[in-house]
Structure formats: structure tokens, C-alpha cells
Design a protein around this motif. Structure first.
Motif, mmCIF file in Angstrom:
data_model
loop_
_atom_site.group_PDB
_atom_site.id
_atom_site.type_symbol
_atom_site.label_atom_id
_atom_site.label_comp_id
_atom_site.label_asym_id
_atom_site.label_seq_id
_atom_site.Cartn_x
_atom_site.Cartn_y
_atom_site.Cartn_z
ATOM 1 N N ASP A 48 22.164 49.528 56.637
ATOM 2 C CA ASP A 48 23.179 48.503 56.377
ATOM 3 C C ASP A 48 23.912 48.848 55.078
ATOM 4 O OD1 ASP A 48 24.525 46.155 55.533
ATOM 5 O OD2 ASP A 48 23.187 44.908 56.745
ATOM 6 N N LEU A 49 25.246 49.030 55.206
ATOM 7 C CA LEU A 49 26.018 49.505 54.052
ATOM 8 C C LEU A 49 26.575 48.367 53.199
ATOM 9 C CD1 LEU A 49 27.447 52.278 56.228
ATOM 10 C CD2 LEU A 49 26.333 52.723 54.041
ATOM 11 N N GLY A 50 26.073 47.156 53.435
ATOM 12 C CA GLY A 50 26.636 45.968 52.786
ATOM 13 C C GLY A 50 26.659 45.991 51.260
ATOM 14 N N ARG A 51 25.769 46.791 50.638
ATOM 15 C CA ARG A 51 25.781 46.818 49.159
ATOM 16 C C ARG A 51 26.853 47.766 48.613
ATOM 17 N NH1 ARG A 51 20.238 48.496 47.256
ATOM 18 N NH2 ARG A 51 20.838 47.769 45.183
ATOM 19 N N LEU A 52 27.430 48.575 49.473
ATOM 20 C CA LEU A 52 28.532 49.445 49.023
ATOM 21 C C LEU A 52 29.815 48.637 49.182
ATOM 22 C CD1 LEU A 52 26.205 51.511 49.876
ATOM 23 C CD2 LEU A 52 28.030 53.183 50.016
ATOM 24 N N ASP A 53 30.090 47.776 48.217
ATOM 25 C CA ASP A 53 31.134 46.770 48.433
ATOM 26 C C ASP A 53 32.124 46.670 47.284
ATOM 27 O OD1 ASP A 53 29.513 45.696 46.520
ATOM 28 O OD2 ASP A 53 29.190 43.780 47.526
ATOM 29 N N ARG A 54 32.441 47.834 46.685
ATOM 30 C CA ARG A 54 33.347 47.789 45.525
ATOM 31 C C ARG A 54 34.715 48.385 45.842
ATOM 32 N NH1 ARG A 54 32.058 51.018 41.165
ATOM 33 N NH2 ARG A 54 31.240 52.447 42.724
ATOM 34 N N LEU A 55 35.718 47.846 45.154
ATOM 35 C CA LEU A 55 37.001 48.540 45.085
ATOM 36 C C LEU A 55 36.821 49.547 43.955
ATOM 37 C CD1 LEU A 55 40.100 48.907 45.521
ATOM 38 C CD2 LEU A 55 40.432 47.050 43.886
ATOM 39 N N VAL A 56 36.818 50.820 44.289
ATOM 40 C CA VAL A 56 36.500 51.844 43.284
ATOM 41 C C VAL A 56 37.721 52.150 42.430
ATOM 42 C CG1 VAL A 56 35.690 54.231 42.987
ATOM 43 C CG2 VAL A 56 34.794 52.826 44.855
ATOM 44 N N ASP A 57 38.873 52.172 43.081
ATOM 45 C CA ASP A 57 40.084 52.549 42.346
ATOM 46 C C ASP A 57 41.306 52.064 43.103
ATOM 47 O OD1 ASP A 57 41.519 54.104 40.328
ATOM 48 O OD2 ASP A 57 42.131 55.346 42.016
ATOM 49 N N LEU A 58 42.345 51.699 42.367
ATOM 50 C CA LEU A 58 43.609 51.404 43.036
ATOM 51 C C LEU A 58 44.728 52.141 42.302
ATOM 52 C CD1 LEU A 58 44.571 48.315 44.907
ATOM 53 C CD2 LEU A 58 46.316 49.523 43.636
ATOM 54 N N ASP A 59 45.270 53.149 42.950
ATOM 55 C CA ASP A 59 46.366 53.942 42.384
ATOM 56 C C ASP A 59 47.661 53.272 42.856
ATOM 57 O OD1 ASP A 59 48.387 55.753 41.959
ATOM 58 O OD2 ASP A 59 47.306 57.485 42.768
ATOM 59 N N ALA A 60 48.182 52.370 42.005
ATOM 60 C CA ALA A 60 49.341 51.568 42.424
ATOM 61 C C ALA A 60 50.577 52.439 42.613
ATOM 62 C CB ALA A 60 49.609 50.478 41.387
ATOM 63 N N GLU A 61 50.664 53.508 41.841
ATOM 64 C CA GLU A 61 51.852 54.366 41.936
ATOM 65 C C GLU A 61 51.889 55.082 43.290
ATOM 66 O OE1 GLU A 61 52.145 56.926 38.588
ATOM 67 O OE2 GLU A 61 54.045 57.808 39.267
ATOM 68 N N SER A 62 50.718 55.598 43.710
ATOM 69 C CA SER A 62 50.661 56.281 45.015
ATOM 70 C C SER A 62 50.408 55.306 46.151
ATOM 71 C CB SER A 62 49.529 57.317 45.020
ATOM 72 O OG SER A 62 49.610 58.163 43.915
ATOM 73 N N ARG A 63 50.072 54.073 45.806
ATOM 74 C CA ARG A 63 49.695 53.056 46.789
ATOM 75 C C ARG A 63 48.487 53.506 47.611
ATOM 76 N NH1 ARG A 63 55.546 50.705 48.945
ATOM 77 N NH2 ARG A 63 56.196 49.851 46.957
ATOM 78 N N VAL A 64 47.442 53.876 46.896
ATOM 79 C CA VAL A 64 46.190 54.303 47.542
ATOM 80 C C VAL A 64 45.036 53.519 46.931
ATOM 81 C CG1 VAL A 64 44.563 56.205 47.855
ATOM 82 C CG2 VAL A 64 47.011 56.645 48.073
ATOM 83 N N ALA A 65 44.219 52.879 47.786
ATOM 84 C CA ALA A 65 43.024 52.175 47.314
ATOM 85 C C ALA A 65 41.796 52.953 47.757
ATOM 86 C CB ALA A 65 42.977 50.766 47.896
ATOM 87 N N THR A 66 40.829 53.106 46.854
ATOM 88 C CA THR A 66 39.548 53.729 47.217
ATOM 89 C C THR A 66 38.526 52.615 47.335
ATOM 90 O OG1 THR A 66 40.179 55.707 46.008
ATOM 91 C CG2 THR A 66 37.848 55.472 46.571
#
Ligand SMILES: Cc1cc2nc3c(=O)[nH]c(=O)nc-3n(C[C@H](O)[C@H](O)[C@H](O)COP(=O)(O)OP(=O)(O)OC[C@H]3O[C@@H](n4cnc5c(N)ncnc54)[C@H](O)[C@@H]3O)c2cc1C
Length: 547
Positions: free
Chosen positions: A168-186
Motif C-alpha cells: 500500500d503506497l498510501g504513505r508516499l503522499d507528498r508534493l515533492v516539487d512544483l516547477d511553476a515556470e515549466s508547469r510540472v509537478a512532482t
């Protein structure tokens, strides 16, 4: 008996994440019961409702966990005591997905294949360590995101292994990075969709992925099963949005997607997307995001029949402009869904309802709406205004709530989907409908098959079927016959084994038949290279080589 319409916030990005009961969809506060109207409508097509209460979860019998003390101690050392669970209800909750056969098995106490243990790693490194340990100990691993698979994606084969673990991957629940310029969320893969939307919305963005399973499904599950959301015309399918992946395998880490596009050899993103946990465990997903829309408008259109509606959708898909949401129900689905959407449709029985939705900036929405309106008019559509569109939008996540009471009142209800080119669309729809209704009628339980188009491309579209019939004495066997007939029709006409639900166990045969032996064996060889002990989702996606 009453119909309760679950109340939803107006803004899709603010929908709550729901932790599900093992066999009741969604929020218990929004549970629905069968209305007199629906029971009456079912009666008209020969389906009699009768109560068949399920076994309570605490009474469901599980085989004893096969995880021995020594294995358990090693796992506790790797993850910590509280993240290694052999609790009865936890095992039940991870025993199946949400297909009708899954729900029937849960309701009839057929849980021989429940996992022996539920593991909850904290991060990518723990997932890699776990996979290495499971390979050495021959413990099979079923990655678990939101558990909403409807194709037997969680029904891995346990024979030949010491034990079966649900990861169960439920504990992997973070927004790691948000590159607003490239519009990419990790995003970490265990994030449930509503939590992911909330995290990116705080930065002014949306992922724009709203499948009907939105409340429960995970980011990793979307990538693993190539999901498509209801706004796919505007935002694309989930696999279109993914720019990068981090994947744990028993042999170590794979990291792909170092640039938006690349000419460097075969695209590993495409190999890992849709791999359904058979090649590795996705731990991070980098997705394209878009600014939160300023405006959302939904409206309805009437077409005299399905064929003319399909022709109109094709024109929009091929020549533009594309709305954000574009869907068309066939005659039967239009009738059945007519709770109240529009008087004008009730006046024209036999017509088909199309829904168009536009999201974006005020100017962009106005421009696309005006141009699409001209195309739909020209294609023979009659505008019905915002009423039916808003009614669809308000109820778009409600249908799954109805399945529970239907199953518990002797009704067999299930969905399936495919995709094909425009030139074959009407033929595939007819053949699959005929295959389903014939297979059910031949078993003495005549049924209905409704259909809609909800994902369009320049070259073709998806077809989504909803089937209902009286349950036979063995509904699992009854549905297996109907599903086989539908798969055969899909295979015969060369349509996709699945457009967005994936392969799992249920579509494995039709998938590998269409791939042919050369491509199937090459995929098995790739799996053997990434997962030499064959512990990852054995029997899901591909047939096992070691049997
Ligand atoms: C009521 C209902 C409505 C649905 N509507 C839609 C819809 O509109 N559009 C759509 O596309 N689908 C829909 N689905 C199907 C389902 O929600 C999707 O397939 C979704 O992508 C599954 O996500 P999940 O997190 O629940 O995955 P799970 O069910 O947990 O897993 C799906 C498969 O992927 C594997 N897996 C899960 N997470 C990972 C990971 N991190 N790494 C590797 N493998 C993993 C699992 O082992 C399994 O084989 C619907 C399902 C239901 C029950």
C-alpha cells in the motif's frame, strides 16, 4: 425507498478524498438506496429487485496469514511494527478491486486470495529495499494505490510463493516539487487524486484529471493503468500528462523523463506507463499541470440518433475546436439517465444527449464555445442550454454509489470499455452490445447494454458500456460468460482490449492474443530482466512464464 443525490462542492478541485469501506463505494453519508422509480424501470426490462444482503465485513472468512514469524520479524525490521499489518479488516480491504466480480466475491465470502500481509513503506528507498527482500524470500507483491482497479489488477496469482503482500503506497503522499515556470509537478505515487489536486491548487494549478473513480484512486494507479479522466478532450489522458517517472524494481531504480521530449531511443515512459505493477513500483510521477480555470461552463445538446451525434463529435475531434469535456450517450443511456435533466429530451424519445464542457480563461472558453456551437448546430444538434450540462456535472461522480444497492437487490450491473477508429465505431458498438445481450439472454437472464462515447481523438474514440440484468444463481459465472462474449467481439473487430481501465487479469487473454507471441514474449523477457524472481503482480498484465 428514496434516491439521495450525494451533494458535491461546485468546484471539482475541492472534492474530498474518501477512504472506502471494502465493498461500499465512497462516503457512507452519501450512500443511496434504490428508488421506486428505478425498481419500476428495471421491472420494465424484466429485472425484479429482491434483497440479498451481503456478509458483514467482520464475518468474512480469510485463510490464515501465511506470513511466518521469521518473515514478519524481517519486515518489521525494514518498515517498523505499525507498517506491517496482518489485521483481518486490513487484509479484506486489500483483497480486491472494484469490478463487479470483485464485489460479488467480497459479498459472497470468496476471499481465498486475500493478501497475507499489508505493507506500508514510507518512501522510494523503502520500496526498493522491500522489493529486494521479497525477491529473496519469494514473497509476491501487489502494488496498491487506491484499489479502484476494475479489471482484476489486484488479483495476482499467489501459487508458487511463500506469501502474498499488498504494498500500500498510501504513505508516499507528498508534493515533492512544483516547477511553476515549466508547469510540472512532482508527486509521490500514493497521493490520492483529491489530495494531489488540493496540493497543486494551492499553487494556482490543476492536474485536470477527473475519472469517475477520482475520490479513491491514486496518482501512481493512474500512471500504472493509463487512466483517462472525464475532461480528457481538454487536458488529455493521464499518460499524456506524465513527463517523468521514478520506478522501484527488485534490481534497483529507474528514473525516466529528463526533458519534455527526447529522440534518445525508445521512450521508457511509454514502457512503464500501463505496466500495472508488473515491471516495477512507480514511486514518483512528474505531471504537466495547467493554471486553475477561471470559468467552467457545461451544456447539453440533443441529436436525433447516436450515429448523427457520433458524426458531430468526430467533426470536433478532427477539425476542432475541442471542448474540455465531450461525451455522447446512446438512446438507451439517454433515456435511463433522464432523472430530470431536460424536458425537451423527454419530448423526443429516442434522441441522444451530448454534453459539452469548457474550462479555461474567460476569453478562451468564449472563443471555443462559440466555434464549437457553430459546428454542433451544423451537424444537426439542438442546443438544450446549460441545464442538462450542469445536471451531468453535478451527478458525474454519483453512479458508482448506485451499484452497491443494485448488487444487493439481485441486479447484475457492470461496465466495460474499448476504443476504435471512427470508421468502425458504430459496428463495434453494435457488435459488443449484441454480444452482451445475447450472452445474457442465452442464460435465461435477458439484459440491457447502454453505451456512451466519452473520449475522442482525431482518429477514433472510446466506447463505454453499462450492462444490467437479473442476477443468475451464480452471478460470477453468469458475468464471465457475458464478458467473454464482449471480449471476443472486441478482439474479432480489432478494437482495443481496454481504452482506460487497463488489462489486469480480466483482459490478459485478449491483450496477448492481439499482441501476438513475438511481442508478448518480448514483454515477458523485459519483466524477467527487471523482476527476475517474478514477484511483481504475478499473472497481472502478462501470463506467467514460470508455470
Ligand atoms: C467506480 C469506478 C469508476 C472508474 N472510472 C474510471 C474513469 O473514469 N477513468 C479511468 O481511467 N478509470 C476509471 N476507473 C478505473 C480505475 O479507477 C483506474 O484504473 C485507476 O487508474 C486505478 O487507480 P488506483 O490508484 O485505484 O489503482 P489500483 O487499483 O490500486 O491499481 C491498479 C493497478 O496498478 C497497479 N498499481 C497501483 N499503483 C501502482 C504503482 N504506484 N506502481 C505500480 N503499479 C501500481 C496495481 O497493482 C494494479 O494492477 C474506475 C473505477 C471505478 C471503481
Amino acid at each position: 425507498m428514496s434516491d439521495l443525490t450525494p451533494r458535491r462542492p461546485a468546484d471539482e478541485t475541492a472534492l474530498p478524498r474518501l477512504d472506502f469501506h471494502p465493498y461500499r463505494w465512497g462516503d457512507p453519508a452519501h450512500a443511496v438506496t434504490l428508488s421506486e422509480r428505478l425498481a419500476g424501470a428495471l421491472g420494465l426490462v424484466g429485472i425484479t429487485v429482491r434483497e440479498t444482503p451481503p456478509t458483514p465485513v467482520s464475518d468474512l472468512r480469510l485463510p490464515p496469514s501465511r506470513l511466518g514469524d521469521a518473515l514478519r520479524s524481517s519486515l518489521v525490521e525494514l518498515l517498523g511494527e505499525e507498517h506491517v499489518s496482518t489485521d483481518h479488516d486490513d487484509r479484506v480491504a486489500h483483497a480486491a478491486g472494484w469490478s463487479t466480480p470483485d464485489l460479488l466475491r467480497l459479498r459472497t465470502d470468496a476471499l481465498a486470495d486475500a493478501p497475507d500481509v499489508v505493507l506500508r513503506p514510507a518512501d522510494h528507498e523503502q520500496v526498493v529495499a522491500l522489493l529486494q527482500w521479497c525477491s529473496e524470500q519469494r514473497v509476491a507483491v501487489v502494488p496498491y494505490g487506491g484499489g479502484t482497479s476494475v479489471v482484476g489488477g489486484l488479483a495476482a496469482q499467489r501459487d508458487g510463493f511463500e506469501a502474498l503482500a499488498s504494498l500500500d503506497l498510501g504513505r508516499l503522499d507528498r508534493l515533492v516539487d512544483l516547477d511553476a515556470e515549466s508547469r510540472v509537478a512532482t508527486l509521490e505515487a500514493g497521493l490520492r487524486a483529491p489530495n494531489a489536486e488540493e496540493l497543486v491548487a494551492a499553487h494556482g494549478f490543476t492536474i485536470g484529471h477527473f475519472p469517475q473513480s477520482y475520490a479513491g484512486a491514486s496518482i501512481g494507479g493512474f500512471a500504472a493503468a493509463r487512466s483517462a479522466g472525464q475532461s480528457s478532450a481538454g487536458y488529455g489522458r493521464f499518460d499524456d500528462m506524465v513527463v517523468g517517472l521514478t520506478v522501484a524494481t527488485p534490481r534497483g531504480t529507474i528514473e525516466v523523463g529528463h526533458a519534455p521530449r527526447s529522440a534518445a531511443g525508445p521512450d521508457w515512459r511509454q514502457i512503464l506507463l500501463g505496466s500495472e505493477g508488473a515491471f516495477g513500483v512507480i514511486t514518483r510521477v512528474r505531471v504537466r499541470v495547467r493554471p486553475l480555470p477561471a470559468v467552467r461552463v457545461f451544456e447539453g445538446w440533443r441529436f436525433p440518433d447516436f450515429a448523427s451525434g457520433v458524426a458531430a463529435l468526430r467533426r470536433l475531434a478532427q477539425d476542432g475546436p475541442l471542448p474540455t469535456v465531450l461525451r455522447l450517450s446512446d438512446e438507451l443511456e439517454t433515456l435511463v439517465n433522464l432523472a430530470d435533466p431536460t424536458e425537451s429530451l423527454e419530448e423526443s424519445p429516442g434522441s441522444c444527449l451530448a454534453v459539452t464542457g469548457y474550462e479555461g480563461t474567460t476569453e478562451d472558453v468564449a472563443r471555443r464555445r462559440e466555434a464549437a456551437t457553430a459546428v454542433l448546430h451544423d451537424a444537426g444538434g439542438t442546443p438544450l442550454g446549460e441545464g442538462p450540462g450542469e445536471a451531468w456535472r453535478a451527478g458525474r461522480f454519483n453512479a458508482p454509489y448506485l451499484r452497491d444497492p443494485l448488487l444487493e437487490h439481485g441486479v447484475l450491473i457492470e461496465t466495460l470499455e474499448t476504443a476504435t477508429f471512427w470508421s468502425s465505431l458504430l459496428e463495434v458498438r453494435q457488435s459488443v452490445s449484441d454480444a452482451l445481450t445475447t450472452a445474457l439472454a442465452e442464460q435465461g437472464t435477458p439484459g440491457i447494454a447502454m453505451c456512451h462515447v466519452s473520449h475522442v481523438y482525431e482518429t477514433g474514440a472510446s466506447l463505454y458500456f453499462t450492462v444490467a440484468a437479473q442476477q443468475a444463481s451464480d452471478p460470477l459465472a453468469q458475468w464471465a460468460v457475458a464478458k467473454r462474449a464482449a471480449n471476443e467481439a472486441i478482439s474479432h473487430l480489432g478494437a482495443a482490449p481496454s481504452h482506460h481501465h487497463g488489462i489486469g487479469v480480466d483482459h490478459r487473454e485478449v491483450y496477448t492474443e492481439q499482441l501476438g507471441p513475438v511481442a508478448t514474449e518480448a514483454l515477458q523477457a523485459l519483466k524477467a530482466s527487471l523482476d527476475p524472481a517474478g514477484i511483481l503482480n504475478p499473472g497481472v498484465l502478462l501470463p506467467r512464464r514460470d508455470r
